[in-house]
Design a protein around this motif. Structure first.
Motif, PDB file in Angstrom:
ATOM      1  N   GLU A   4      37.679  37.631  45.163  1.00 42.39           N
ATOM      2  CA  GLU A   4      38.703  37.708  44.124  1.00 42.39           C
ATOM      3  C   GLU A   4      39.567  36.452  44.086  1.00 42.39           C
ATOM      4  O   GLU A   4      40.785  36.519  43.957  1.00 42.39           O
ATOM      5  N   GLY A   5      38.890  35.334  44.213  1.00 42.82           N
ATOM      6  CA  GLY A   5      39.577  34.051  44.123  1.00 42.82           C
ATOM      7  C   GLY A   5      39.269  33.368  42.801  1.00 42.82           C
ATOM      8  O   GLY A   5      38.619  33.939  41.913  1.00 42.82           O
ATOM      9  N   HIS A   6      39.737  32.158  42.674  1.00 41.88           N
ATOM     10  CA  HIS A   6      39.532  31.367  41.461  1.00 41.88           C
ATOM     11  C   HIS A   6      38.969  30.007  41.869  1.00 41.88           C
ATOM     12  O   HIS A   6      39.249  29.513  42.960  1.00 41.88           O
ATOM     13  N   VAL A   7      38.192  29.415  40.967  1.00 43.66           N
ATOM     14  CA  VAL A   7      37.498  28.186  41.327  1.00 43.66           C
ATOM     15  C   VAL A   7      37.850  27.082  40.341  1.00 43.66           C
ATOM     16  O   VAL A   7      37.882  27.301  39.125  1.00 43.66           O
ATOM     17  N   LEU A   8      38.118  25.911  40.883  1.00 47.30           N
ATOM     18  CA  LEU A   8      38.353  24.709  40.080  1.00 47.30           C
ATOM     19  C   LEU A   8      37.090  23.862  40.151  1.00 47.30           C
ATOM     20  O   LEU A   8      36.713  23.385  41.231  1.00 47.30           O
ATOM     21  N   ILE A   9      36.424  23.706  39.004  1.00 48.14           N
ATOM     22  CA  ILE A   9      35.181  22.940  38.952  1.00 48.14           C
ATOM     23  C   ILE A   9      35.519  21.551  38.429  1.00 48.14           C
ATOM     24  O   ILE A   9      35.904  21.396  37.271  1.00 48.14           O
ATOM     25  N   GLU A  10      35.399  20.573  39.310  1.00 49.85           N
ATOM     26  CA  GLU A  10      35.789  19.206  38.965  1.00 49.85           C
ATOM     27  C   GLU A  10      34.547  18.338  38.914  1.00 49.85           C
ATOM     28  O   GLU A  10      33.901  18.106  39.948  1.00 49.85           O
TER      29      GLU A  10
ATOM     30  N   ALA B 129      40.240  39.230  30.491  1.00 49.30           N
ATOM     31  CA  ALA B 129      38.777  39.283  30.564  1.00 49.30           C
ATOM     32  C   ALA B 129      38.381  39.223  32.031  1.00 49.30           C
ATOM     33  O   ALA B 129      39.201  38.912  32.896  1.00 49.30           O
ATOM     34  N   ASN B 130      37.116  39.536  32.317  1.00 46.30           N
ATOM     35  CA  ASN B 130      36.656  39.464  33.712  1.00 46.30           C
ATOM     36  C   ASN B 130      36.566  38.027  34.191  1.00 46.30           C
ATOM     37  O   ASN B 130      36.982  37.715  35.312  1.00 46.30           O
ATOM     38  N   LEU B 131      36.009  37.164  33.361  1.00 41.61           N
ATOM     39  CA  LEU B 131      35.903  35.750  33.697  1.00 41.61           C
ATOM     40  C   LEU B 131      36.599  34.948  32.608  1.00 41.61           C
ATOM     41  O   LEU B 131      36.304  35.128  31.416  1.00 41.61           O
ATOM     42  N   VAL B 132      37.514  34.089  33.014  1.00 43.61           N
ATOM     43  CA  VAL B 132      38.252  33.261  32.071  1.00 43.61           C
ATOM     44  C   VAL B 132      37.894  31.806  32.349  1.00 43.61           C
ATOM     45  O   VAL B 132      38.150  31.295  33.446  1.00 43.61           O
ATOM     46  N   LEU B 133      37.277  31.157  31.368  1.00 48.52           N
ATOM     47  CA  LEU B 133      36.916  29.746  31.510  1.00 48.52           C
ATOM     48  C   LEU B 133      38.036  28.906  30.909  1.00 48.52           C
ATOM     49  O   LEU B 133      38.215  28.868  29.688  1.00 48.52           O
ATOM     50  N   ALA B 134      38.798  28.251  31.774  1.00 47.02           N
ATOM     51  CA  ALA B 134      39.881  27.360  31.337  1.00 47.02           C
ATOM     52  C   ALA B 134      39.321  25.945  31.282  1.00 47.02           C
ATOM     53  O   ALA B 134      39.327  25.217  32.279  1.00 47.02           O
ATOM     54  N   ASP B 135      38.818  25.580  30.103  1.00 47.27           N
ATOM     55  CA  ASP B 135      38.109  24.311  29.974  1.00 47.27           C
ATOM     56  C   ASP B 135      39.085  23.142  29.866  1.00 47.27           C
ATOM     57  O   ASP B 135      39.981  23.148  29.021  1.00 47.27           O
ATOM     58  N   GLU B 136      38.903  22.164  30.732  1.00 51.71           N
ATOM     59  CA  GLU B 136      39.770  20.982  30.787  1.00 51.71           C
ATOM     60  C   GLU B 136      41.231  21.400  30.925  1.00 51.71           C
ATOM     61  O   GLU B 136      42.081  21.040  30.106  1.00 51.71           O
TER      62      GLU B 136
ATOM     63  N   GLU C  21      48.101  44.770  33.459  1.00 52.57           N
ATOM     64  CA  GLU C  21      47.065  44.452  34.433  1.00 52.57           C
ATOM     65  C   GLU C  21      45.839  43.842  33.746  1.00 52.57           C
ATOM     66  O   GLU C  21      45.483  44.236  32.630  1.00 52.57           O
ATOM     67  N   VAL C  22      45.196  42.897  34.433  1.00 54.10           N
ATOM     68  CA  VAL C  22      43.933  42.349  33.931  1.00 54.10           C
ATOM     69  C   VAL C  22      42.796  43.169  34.531  1.00 54.10           C
ATOM     70  O   VAL C  22      42.972  43.859  35.541  1.00 54.10           O
ATOM     71  N   PRO C  23      41.594  43.140  33.929  1.00 52.56           N
ATOM     72  CA  PRO C  23      40.484  43.959  34.446  1.00 52.56           C
ATOM     73  C   PRO C  23      39.966  43.442  35.775  1.00 52.56           C
ATOM     74  O   PRO C  23      40.246  42.311  36.180  1.00 52.56           O
ATOM     75  N   ARG C  24      39.199  44.274  36.449  1.00 53.67           N
ATOM     76  CA  ARG C  24      38.566  43.903  37.710  1.00 53.67           C
ATOM     77  C   ARG C  24      37.060  43.984  37.531  1.00 53.67           C
ATOM     78  O   ARG C  24      36.593  45.000  36.976  1.00 53.67           O
ATOM     79  N   PRO C  25      36.289  43.005  37.973  1.00 50.34           N
ATOM     80  CA  PRO C  25      36.693  41.780  38.657  1.00 50.34           C
ATOM     81  C   PRO C  25      37.370  40.811  37.692  1.00 50.34           C
ATOM     82  O   PRO C  25      37.180  40.886  36.472  1.00 50.34           O
ATOM     83  N   PHE C  26      38.145  39.905  38.288  1.00 51.57           N
ATOM     84  CA  PHE C  26      38.850  38.906  37.494  1.00 51.57           C
ATOM     85  C   PHE C  26      38.768  37.566  38.212  1.00 51.57           C
ATOM     86  O   PHE C  26      39.048  37.483  39.414  1.00 51.57           O
ATOM     87  N   MET C  27      38.363  36.546  37.483  1.00 47.30           N
ATOM     88  CA  MET C  27      38.282  35.216  38.082  1.00 47.30           C
ATOM     89  C   MET C  27      38.514  34.155  37.014  1.00 47.30           C
ATOM     90  O   MET C  27      37.999  34.263  35.904  1.00 47.30           O
ATOM     91  N   VAL C  28      39.296  33.168  37.361  1.00 44.12           N
ATOM     92  CA  VAL C  28      39.521  32.011  36.501  1.00 44.12           C
ATOM     93  C   VAL C  28      38.622  30.879  36.986  1.00 44.12           C
ATOM     94  O   VAL C  28      38.636  30.531  38.171  1.00 44.12           O
TER      95      VAL C  28
END
Length: 320
Positions: A40-46, A104-111, A140-147
């Motif tokens: 249940e973490g979030h990932v920064l893709i660089e 949403a379950n997965l949120v893509l924060a582009d740039e 509350e946001v849904p589960r699973p949730f990841m940015v």
């Protein structure tokens, strides 16, 4: 417990293999993204454009039947464009909350670094507490949730550097990187009839993912492993090359990620190799180096790697 760990490993490998049908030759990046999902973490893709950052997010969402929402971060993006806004309903004579794409379950924060710091900060609460507070009311946001946030490390014109508080919210920083020649040839051969994201088979439903998250949280961690994690993270705070070391949130993140890696290997206990394998992606982006270290072209990755080599590991910990 051992049988459940075996089931976790099988499903984890199935998910990784499914995503890898589209993201060729990037097993490590895929597995790190999955580890983030299951703790249940979030990932920064660089990484630079064209390496599959967005495709990775879409493939992951398709594999677990998750709702994916994409937000293109721009300088004029407002916080309410992400979290949602309350609008007055003349029929009911009251304000109604309209949820933003963050629900949403997965949120893509582009740039993500192209938005203003105020807009970037709109993600702080939901990334840490998994809820959004608007007009004094929590949602509350849904589960699973990841940015999954992306940023281009080369083109920095017109961008806002992510503050330390924001970086600390990301459990890992991952680089996809260019494919090796053999994998790139496979991608070219697959055009345009290769595996398509829309046609990827479903491997797990949201409820299955939630169950795997709960199981991973129960993985055993010996006291000596806790001591080892604290020693590694603590060393980042005392390194002469670091002016801001990793926080206790980083220690927690390293333990959580190590638990998922152990489960993905079919074990119900963490071993030192789990910690060592994840220390760089979990810790490096949280460090601020001194000016002297940067002048010597030192990187946070090199500092963490050196700390791992100099920190004595726990002994006889192959079993709890």
């Amino acid at each position: 417990m051992a049988a459940l760990a075996g089931e976790f490993r099988q499903r984890f490998e199935a998910l990784a293999g499914n995503v890898e049908q589209v993201i060729r030759g990037k097993r490590e990046a895929v597995e790190l993204a999955l580890i983030c999902l299951f703790c249940e973490g979030h990932v920064l893709i660089e990484d630079v454009p064209g390496t599959g950052k967005t495709t990775l997010a879409r493939s992951l969402a398709a594999s677990i039947q998750a709702e994916l929402r994409r937000v293109q971060f721009t300088p004029d993006l407002l916080p309410s464009d992400i979290t949602g806004v309350s609008i007055y309903d003349q029929a009911s004579h009251r304000f109604e909350f309209h949820r933003g794409p963050v629900f949403a379950n997965l949120v893509l924060a582009d740039e993500i670094n192209r938005a203003s710091p105020k807009t970037q900060a709109a993600l702080l609460e939901v990334m840490e507490e998994r809820r959004v507070t608007v007009d004094g009311e929590s949602h509350e946001v849904p589960r699973p949730f990841m940015v999954l946030a992306t940023q281009n490390p080369v083109d920095m014109d017109g961008t806002y550097t992510l503050p330390e508080a924001q970086l600390d919210r990301f459990l890992m920083r991952v680089a996809v990187g260019y494919p090796d020649p053999a994998s790139e040839v496979e991608v070219l051969k697959g055009m345009p009839t290769g595996p398509r994201i829309d046609h990827l088979p479903l491997i797990a439903r949201a409820a299955d993912v939630a169950g795997m998250i709960d199981f991973a949280a129960r993985i055993h961690v010996a006291d000596s492993i806790y001591d080892y994690v604290v020693a590694v993270v603590g060393a980042t705070r005392h390194s002469p090359e670091v002016r801001l070391g990793a926080s206790p949130r980083a220690s927690l993140a390293l333990v959580r990620a190590s638990k998922v890696r152990a489960a993905a290997a079919g074990r119900h206990f963490v071993i030192p190799e789990d910690v060592k394998a994840l220390a760089v992606p979990v810790l490096a982006h949280r460090l601020l180096l001194t000016a002297e270290a940067e002048l010597r072209d030192r990187t946070a990755t090199a500092v963490v790697t050196e700390i791992l080599s100099q920190t004595p590991g726990p002994h006889a910990l192959t079993k709890p």
